[in-house]
Design an enzyme around this catalytic site. Structure first.
Site, PDB file in Angstrom:
ATOM      1  N   GLU A   1       1.261   8.216  -3.870  1.00  0.00           N
ATOM      2  CA  GLU A   1       2.163   7.768  -2.807  1.00  0.00           C
ATOM      3  C   GLU A   1       3.447   8.601  -2.794  1.00  0.00           C
ATOM      4  O   GLU A   1       3.953   8.967  -1.729  1.00  0.00           O
ATOM      5  CB  GLU A   1       2.487   6.283  -2.973  1.00  0.00           C
ATOM      6  CG  GLU A   1       1.306   5.351  -2.728  1.00  0.00           C
ATOM      7  CD  GLU A   1       0.733   5.492  -1.329  1.00  0.00           C
ATOM      8  OE1 GLU A   1       1.506   5.467  -0.358  1.00  0.00           O
ATOM      9  OE2 GLU A   1      -0.510   5.642  -1.213  1.00  0.00           O
TER      10      GLU A   1
ATOM     11  N   HIS B   1       3.804  11.010   0.361  1.00  0.00           N
ATOM     12  CA  HIS B   1       4.691  10.360   1.325  1.00  0.00           C
ATOM     13  C   HIS B   1       6.171  10.414   0.929  1.00  0.00           C
ATOM     14  O   HIS B   1       7.021  10.701   1.769  1.00  0.00           O
ATOM     15  CB  HIS B   1       4.271   8.898   1.519  1.00  0.00           C
ATOM     16  CG  HIS B   1       2.853   8.731   1.948  1.00  0.00           C
ATOM     17  ND1 HIS B   1       2.404   9.113   3.193  1.00  0.00           N
ATOM     18  CD2 HIS B   1       1.774   8.228   1.288  1.00  0.00           C
ATOM     19  CE1 HIS B   1       1.106   8.842   3.299  1.00  0.00           C
ATOM     20  NE2 HIS B   1       0.705   8.309   2.157  1.00  0.00           N
TER      21      HIS B   1
ATOM     22  N   HIS C   1       0.853  -1.190   0.000  1.00  0.00           N
ATOM     23  CA  HIS C   1       0.000   0.000   0.000  1.00  0.00           C
ATOM     24  C   HIS C   1       0.886   1.235   0.000  1.00  0.00           C
ATOM     25  O   HIS C   1       0.746   2.110  -0.830  1.00  0.00           O
ATOM     26  CB  HIS C   1      -0.931   0.003   1.217  1.00  0.00           C
ATOM     27  CG  HIS C   1      -1.907   1.148   1.199  1.00  0.00           C
ATOM     28  ND1 HIS C   1      -2.933   1.260   2.104  1.00  0.00           N
ATOM     29  CD2 HIS C   1      -2.007   2.236   0.400  1.00  0.00           C
ATOM     30  CE1 HIS C   1      -3.631   2.361   1.848  1.00  0.00           C
ATOM     31  NE2 HIS C   1      -3.078   2.975   0.823  1.00  0.00           N
TER      32      HIS C   1
END
Length: 264
Positions: free
Chosen positions: A144, A148, A85
Site C-alpha cells: 500500500e 499508493h 483496504h
C-alpha cells in the site's frame, strides 16, 4: 445531522466544478531538487482538482482525488468495525495513479518494522484496523505504501523542510487513513438503520443510510456471490491534509440482494 447537511452543501459545490477542474492540466513546480531547508509556504484553502495555473504539489496533492476503501472481511478485524483496504490517490477525473507507485527512492519492503520502531501505538492500531486477510501484514502495508503512499505528493520529504525526520512521511500516510476510518463509522451508520450482519438486504437498503451518513454518494462492491466486500468514499483535499468528501466517481458492482455476513 449537521455533518450530513454540511457535507451535502459542500458536495454540491464541488461536483458543480469537478468536470471543469478535471480538464485542467496540473502544472506543478519542480520541488524534487529543492533544499530540504526550504519548505514551501502553502495556501491551506487550495482545493485539490480545482487548480488554476501553476500550483505547488507540496501544498496540494498532484493526484488530487483520494479514495478511502474499507473492507468487510469475515474473520478479520473487530466484529463491529470495517477495516482498511487502502487510501488511494487518483486522478481528478477518477482514473488511477501510476500502478507501480511514484517514487522508487522511497520504496520499502519492511513497512511493518519501520512503523513499529517509529510508533508502536500506530503499529498496534494498524494491526487491529488494517489487517491483511492473506495473513501477511508487512507485505500488505508495504504494498500500500509503495504503490499508493508514494503518490501523495504532499508527503515528499522535501515538503517538510528542515523539520523532516526519516520515515515521517510513512507514518503520516497510515495515520491519515486510520483517522478517516475512525471518523466514518460505517458499521454504526448501518446499525442505526437496522441493517445488521447475518442477513440479506436489498442493495439500496444498505447504500441509502450510508450515503445519508457521509453526505455523499459511495461505491459499494460485492464478491461474485453477492456478499458485501468493500465500501469506498471519495475525497478532495483542502490544503495538504484536510479531506473533503465528494460523490463517488464510479458505481460499485453490488446489485439486488446483498449478503451482509457476520465477522465471527
Amino acid at each position: 445531522m449537521l455533518r450530513s447537511i454540511l457535507g451535502l452543501i459542500l458536495t454540491s459545490a464541488l461536483t458543480a466544478t469537478a468536470f471543469q477542474a478535471s480538464q485542467q492540466v496540473f502544472q506543478e513546480e519542480d520541488y524534487f531538487e529543492q533544499n530540504l531547508y526550504e519548505a514551501p509556504s502553502c495556501n491551506n484553502t487550495l482545493l485539490s482538482c480545482h487548480w488554476n495555473g501553476r500550483v505547488d504539489s507540496c501544498c496540494t496533492p498532484k493526484y488530487g482525488l483520494v479514495v478511502l476503501t474499507l473492507q468487510w472481511v469475515p474473520g478479520f478485524g473487530p466484529d463491529k468495525e470495517f477495516t482498511i483496504h487502502g487510501l488511494w490517490p487518483d486522478t481528478c477525473s477518477g482514473g488511477r495513479a501510476p500502478g507501480n507507485g511514484c517514487d522508487r527512492s522511497r520504496v520499502a519492503n519492511n513497512i511493518g518494522n519501520i512503523v513499529r520502531d517509529m510508533d508502536p501505538s500506530l503499529h498496534s492500531e494498524m494491526s487491529t484496523f488494517w489487517p491483511s486477510y492473506k495473513g501477511d501484514n508487512n507485505w500488505f502495508w508495504s504494498h500500500e505504501w509503495n504503490k499508493h503512499g508514494t503518490c501523495i505528493s504532499t508527503l515528499r520529504p522535501s515538503c517538510y523542510g528542515k523539520e523532516y525526520t526519516k520515515y515521517q512521511d510513512v507514518t503520516a500516510y497510515f495515520k491519515q487513513a486510520l483517522e478517516l476510518r475512525h471518523y466514518y463509522d460505517l458499521f454504526g451508520a448501518l446499525n442505526l438503520a437496522g441493517v445488521i450482519p447475518g442477513q440479506t438486504y436489498n442493495v439500496q437498503t444498505m447504500i441509502e443510510p450510508l450515503e445519508k451518513y457521509v453526505g455523499a454518494k459511495i461505491k459499494m462492491d460485492c464478491d461474485r456471490k453477492g456478499q458485501l466486500s468493500e465500501v469506498s468514499m471519495f475525497f478532495y483535499v483542502e490544503g495538504r491534509d484536510k479531506y473533503k468528501i465528494t460523490d463517488a466517481f464510479q458505481k460499485g458492482n453490488c446489485r439486488g440482494a446483498v449478503w451482509y455476513p457476520k465477522k465471527y
